[in-house]
Design a protein around this motif. Structure first.
Motif, PDB file in Angstrom:
ATOM      1  N   GLY A 164     -11.437   6.010   3.532  1.00  0.00           N
ATOM      2  CA  GLY A 164     -11.198   5.194   4.714  1.00  0.00           C
ATOM      3  C   GLY A 164     -10.289   3.994   4.511  1.00  0.00           C
ATOM      4  N   LYS A 165      -9.865   3.731   3.237  1.00  0.00           N
ATOM      5  CA  LYS A 165      -8.981   2.578   2.977  1.00  0.00           C
ATOM      6  C   LYS A 165      -7.576   3.046   2.654  1.00  0.00           C
ATOM      7  CE  LYS A 165     -12.077  -1.003   1.304  1.00  0.00           C
ATOM      8  NZ  LYS A 165     -12.637  -1.618   0.097  1.00  0.00           N
ATOM      9  N   ILE A 166      -6.590   2.374   3.222  1.00  0.00           N
ATOM     10  CA  ILE A 166      -5.200   2.767   2.960  1.00  0.00           C
ATOM     11  C   ILE A 166      -4.904   2.564   1.474  1.00  0.00           C
ATOM     12  CG2 ILE A 166      -4.145   0.498   3.499  1.00  0.00           C
ATOM     13  CD1 ILE A 166      -1.915   2.257   4.946  1.00  0.00           C
ATOM     14  N   GLU A 167      -4.151   3.516   0.895  1.00  0.00           N
ATOM     15  CA  GLU A 167      -3.845   3.424  -0.532  1.00  0.00           C
ATOM     16  C   GLU A 167      -2.530   2.718  -0.776  1.00  0.00           C
ATOM     17  OE1 GLU A 167      -5.396   5.892  -3.811  1.00  0.00           O
ATOM     18  OE2 GLU A 167      -4.469   7.357  -2.481  1.00  0.00           O
ATOM     19  N   LEU A 168      -2.531   1.907  -1.811  1.00  0.00           N
ATOM     20  CA  LEU A 168      -1.329   1.169  -2.180  1.00  0.00           C
ATOM     21  C   LEU A 168      -0.569   1.971  -3.222  1.00  0.00           C
ATOM     22  CD1 LEU A 168      -3.140  -2.254  -2.572  1.00  0.00           C
ATOM     23  CD2 LEU A 168      -2.010  -1.336  -0.552  1.00  0.00           C
ATOM     24  N   PRO A 169       0.716   1.679  -3.441  1.00  0.00           N
ATOM     25  CA  PRO A 169       1.460   2.392  -4.469  1.00  0.00           C
ATOM     26  C   PRO A 169       0.734   2.343  -5.814  1.00  0.00           C
ATOM     27  CG  PRO A 169       2.936   1.051  -3.169  1.00  0.00           C
ATOM     28  CD  PRO A 169       1.544   0.744  -2.695  1.00  0.00           C
ATOM     29  N   GLY A 170       0.872   3.424  -6.594  1.00  0.00           N
ATOM     30  CA  GLY A 170       0.245   3.457  -7.919  1.00  0.00           C
ATOM     31  C   GLY A 170      -0.846   4.494  -8.047  1.00  0.00           C
ATOM     32  N   GLY A 171      -1.250   5.122  -6.936  1.00  0.00           N
ATOM     33  CA  GLY A 171      -2.294   6.145  -6.994  1.00  0.00           C
ATOM     34  C   GLY A 171      -1.759   7.466  -7.519  1.00  0.00           C
ATOM     35  N   GLU A 195      -1.496  -2.421   8.069  1.00  0.00           N
ATOM     36  CA  GLU A 195      -2.659  -1.844   7.381  1.00  0.00           C
ATOM     37  C   GLU A 195      -2.733  -2.320   5.930  1.00  0.00           C
ATOM     38  OE1 GLU A 195      -4.887  -0.292   9.695  1.00  0.00           O
ATOM     39  OE2 GLU A 195      -4.836   1.555   8.508  1.00  0.00           O
ATOM     40  N   VAL A 196      -1.590  -2.286   5.237  1.00  0.00           N
ATOM     41  CA  VAL A 196      -1.567  -2.706   3.832  1.00  0.00           C
ATOM     42  C   VAL A 196      -1.883  -4.199   3.714  1.00  0.00           C
ATOM     43  CG1 VAL A 196      -0.031  -3.067   1.841  1.00  0.00           C
ATOM     44  CG2 VAL A 196      -0.010  -0.875   3.049  1.00  0.00           C
ATOM     45  N   GLU A 197      -1.317  -5.007   4.597  1.00  0.00           N
ATOM     46  CA  GLU A 197      -1.506  -6.456   4.499  1.00  0.00           C
ATOM     47  C   GLU A 197      -2.923  -6.866   4.881  1.00  0.00           C
ATOM     48  OE1 GLU A 197       1.801  -8.284   6.579  1.00  0.00           O
ATOM     49  OE2 GLU A 197       3.087  -7.984   4.819  1.00  0.00           O
ATOM     50  N   ARG A 198      -3.532  -6.150   5.822  1.00  0.00           N
ATOM     51  CA  ARG A 198      -4.912  -6.472   6.191  1.00  0.00           C
ATOM     52  C   ARG A 198      -5.866  -6.120   5.056  1.00  0.00           C
ATOM     53  NH1 ARG A 198      -6.817  -4.344  11.789  1.00  0.00           N
ATOM     54  NH2 ARG A 198      -5.926  -2.459  10.940  1.00  0.00           N
ATOM     55  N   LEU A 199      -5.518  -5.070   4.319  1.00  0.00           N
ATOM     56  CA  LEU A 199      -6.376  -4.657   3.199  1.00  0.00           C
ATOM     57  C   LEU A 199      -6.266  -5.643   2.032  1.00  0.00           C
ATOM     58  CD1 LEU A 199      -8.203  -2.349   1.939  1.00  0.00           C
ATOM     59  CD2 LEU A 199      -6.109  -1.551   0.869  1.00  0.00           C
ATOM     60  N   THR A 200      -5.026  -6.022   1.714  1.00  0.00           N
ATOM     61  CA  THR A 200      -4.826  -6.853   0.519  1.00  0.00           C
ATOM     62  C   THR A 200      -4.918  -8.347   0.826  1.00  0.00           C
ATOM     63  OG1 THR A 200      -2.446  -6.932   0.891  1.00  0.00           O
ATOM     64  CG2 THR A 200      -3.267  -5.148  -0.503  1.00  0.00           C
ATOM     65  N   GLY A 201      -4.687  -8.711   2.089  1.00  0.00           N
ATOM     66  CA  GLY A 201      -4.664 -10.120   2.441  1.00  0.00           C
ATOM     67  C   GLY A 201      -3.396 -10.812   1.960  1.00  0.00           C
ATOM     68  N   LYS A 202      -2.430  -9.973   1.489  1.00  0.00           N
ATOM     69  CA  LYS A 202      -1.176 -10.534   0.960  1.00  0.00           C
ATOM     70  C   LYS A 202       0.018  -9.872   1.634  1.00  0.00           C
ATOM     71  CE  LYS A 202      -2.076  -9.544  -3.331  1.00  0.00           C
ATOM     72  NZ  LYS A 202      -2.185  -9.372  -4.767  1.00  0.00           N
ATOM     73  N   PRO A 203       1.123 -10.576   1.776  1.00  0.00           N
ATOM     74  CA  PRO A 203       2.298  -9.918   2.359  1.00  0.00           C
ATOM     75  C   PRO A 203       2.838  -8.839   1.430  1.00  0.00           C
ATOM     76  CG  PRO A 203       2.837 -12.161   1.684  1.00  0.00           C
ATOM     77  CD  PRO A 203       1.378 -11.978   1.423  1.00  0.00           C
ATOM     78  N   LEU A 204       3.317  -7.750   1.999  1.00  0.00           N
ATOM     79  CA  LEU A 204       3.912  -6.663   1.223  1.00  0.00           C
ATOM     80  C   LEU A 204       5.165  -7.188   0.526  1.00  0.00           C
ATOM     81  CD1 LEU A 204       3.470  -3.622   0.737  1.00  0.00           C
ATOM     82  CD2 LEU A 204       4.951  -3.177   2.685  1.00  0.00           C
TER      83      LEU A 204
END
Ligand SMILES: [Zn+2]
Length: 215
Positions: A164-171, A195-204
């Motif tokens: 259910g969580k978006i995957e970041l590069p590196g998987g 989606e990526v920024e909400r998950l990490t709390g950081k700007p892409l």
């Protein structure tokens, strides 16, 4: 001169449907068509399957193993008067296999149409697709409606979710749709960033003073 063509699109953009339509139309007028699929795509085993229109399944003629050379088939296809080769999930082919297909179109004058994804969930190109972009005679985006599952705009990204969580590069690079815990969703660029920024709390990509609202 026969062409090597690359038709790309995101998940759910109708790639398999387009391939199945092409084989149907060609076989309907008596043409001999070969359907090829890399064995790395384990979905539907030795068939090509689409969920569109209630589900259609067509057997493949060649299930290509990783690093298997295609040259063994060339003489056979020419002798059988094959009029076209259709390749599904071409992103999983190796550079050498793509180069062999290109060589085949030029030396045997038989066209090859490849269908597949352009980029991976981490926005980098798949090996097979990057080789095709380098060598194909024609590259076209399928003009079907792959819509972003968040906002309904045109989807350009194959986002991958794990539990259910978006995957970041590196998987892990190759995960077939439908595997346990993994799910692919077509997204537009804007929703992917959100989606990526909400998950990490950081700007892409960091922009001074820009704030992220984390949930
Ligand atoms: Zn969107």
């Amino acid at each position: 001169m026969a062409l090597l063509r690359f038709f790309y699109g995101t998940m759910s953009s109708g790639k398999t449907m387009a391939l199945l339509m092409a084989q149907y139309n060609l076989r309907n007028i008596g043409e001999k068509v070969i359907i090829l699929k890399p064995s790395r795509d384990t979905k539907a085993n030795d068939c090509i399957q689409t969920r569109v229109a209630g589900g259609i399944e067509v057997p493949v003629d060649v299930l290509l193993k990783p690093n298997e050379s295609l040259v063994e088939y060339f003489e056979q296809w020419a002798e059988e008067n094959v009029s076209r080769i259709l390749v599904d999930e071409v992103q999983f082919l190796t550079k050498a296999q793509v180069q062999e297909l290109w060589y085949f179109t030029k030396t045997y004058n038989i066209p090859v149409d490849c269908y597949g994804l352009k980029s991976q969930f981490d926005l980098s190109l798949f090996k097979g697709s990057s080789s095709l972009i380098g060598i194909a005679d024609e590259i076209s985006e399928l003009q079907t409606i792959a819509v972003c599952t968040k906002c309904g705009e045109k989807a350009t990204i194959n986002a991958r979710y794990k539990n259910g969580k978006i995957e970041l590069p590196g998987g892990e690079v190759i995960v077939i749709d439908g595997s346990d815990a993994y799910e692919y969703k077509p997204l537009c660029g804007k929703c992917y960033i959100d989606e990526v920024e909400r998950l990490t709390g950081k700007p892409l990509i960091k922009i001074p003073k820009r704030k992220i609202n984390r949930i």
